[in-house]
Design a protein around this motif. Structure first.
Motif, PDB file in Angstrom:
ATOM      1  N   ASP A  62       0.836  -1.203   0.000  1.00  0.00           N
ATOM      2  CA  ASP A  62       0.000   0.000   0.000  1.00  0.00           C
ATOM      3  C   ASP A  62       0.873   1.258   0.000  1.00  0.00           C
ATOM      4  N   HIS A  63       1.908   1.271   0.824  1.00  0.00           N
ATOM      5  CA  HIS A  63       2.823   2.420   0.875  1.00  0.00           C
ATOM      6  C   HIS A  63       3.505   2.597  -0.480  1.00  0.00           C
ATOM      7  N   TRP A  64       3.964   1.506  -1.070  1.00  0.00           N
ATOM      8  CA  TRP A  64       4.624   1.535  -2.374  1.00  0.00           C
ATOM      9  C   TRP A  64       3.669   2.118  -3.427  1.00  0.00           C
ATOM     10  N   ASN A  65       2.413   1.649  -3.435  1.00  0.00           N
ATOM     11  CA  ASN A  65       1.425   2.118  -4.406  1.00  0.00           C
ATOM     12  C   ASN A  65       1.116   3.597  -4.231  1.00  0.00           C
ATOM     13  N   ARG A  66       1.007   4.061  -2.976  1.00  0.00           N
ATOM     14  CA  ARG A  66       0.717   5.475  -2.717  1.00  0.00           C
ATOM     15  C   ARG A  66       1.867   6.373  -3.128  1.00  0.00           C
ATOM     16  N   SER A  67       3.097   5.861  -3.007  1.00  0.00           N
ATOM     17  CA  SER A  67       4.250   6.695  -3.335  1.00  0.00           C
ATOM     18  C   SER A  67       4.601   6.617  -4.823  1.00  0.00           C
ATOM     19  N   GLY A  68       3.805   5.899  -5.595  1.00  0.00           N
ATOM     20  CA  GLY A  68       4.063   5.808  -7.027  1.00  0.00           C
ATOM     21  C   GLY A  68       5.096   4.763  -7.390  1.00  0.00           C
ATOM     22  N   GLY A  69       5.439   3.906  -6.451  1.00  0.00           N
ATOM     23  CA  GLY A  69       6.360   2.821  -6.732  1.00  0.00           C
ATOM     24  C   GLY A  69       7.804   3.263  -6.926  1.00  0.00           C
ATOM     25  N   GLU A  70       8.117   4.453  -6.463  1.00  0.00           N
ATOM     26  CA  GLU A  70       9.478   4.977  -6.664  1.00  0.00           C
ATOM     27  C   GLU A  70      10.321   4.755  -5.439  1.00  0.00           C
TER      28      GLU A  70
END
Length: 70
Positions: A62-70
């Motif tokens: 979820d954190h990865w998805n919210r941050s745009g995977g960067e």
């Protein structure tokens, strides 16, 4: 906290003490879910206000998805 399964008209019932309900932030009529979880290698039953306890991996995704995977 340890609870005892009691007999309630031939069915098993768990009485939840008021202090536990207060700590969970729930009251009579609210919905709680009983979830099987492992604490270390011990199987436990957990009371939860949600039908599923999120896995740490889910939180990271979820954190990865919210941050745009960067």
């Amino acid at each position: 906290m340890q609870v005892t399964i009691e007999d309630w008209d031939g069915d098993g019932a768990i009485r939840i003490p008021d202090e536990v309900l207060q700590e969970l932030g729930v009251d009579v009529g609210d919905i709680l879910y009983v979830i099987e979880e492992y604490v270390g290698n011990v199987r436990c039953l957990v009371l939860s206000k949600t039908p599923r306890i999120p896995d740490r991996t889910d939180e990271l995704i979820d954190h990865w998805n919210r941050s745009g995977g960067e």
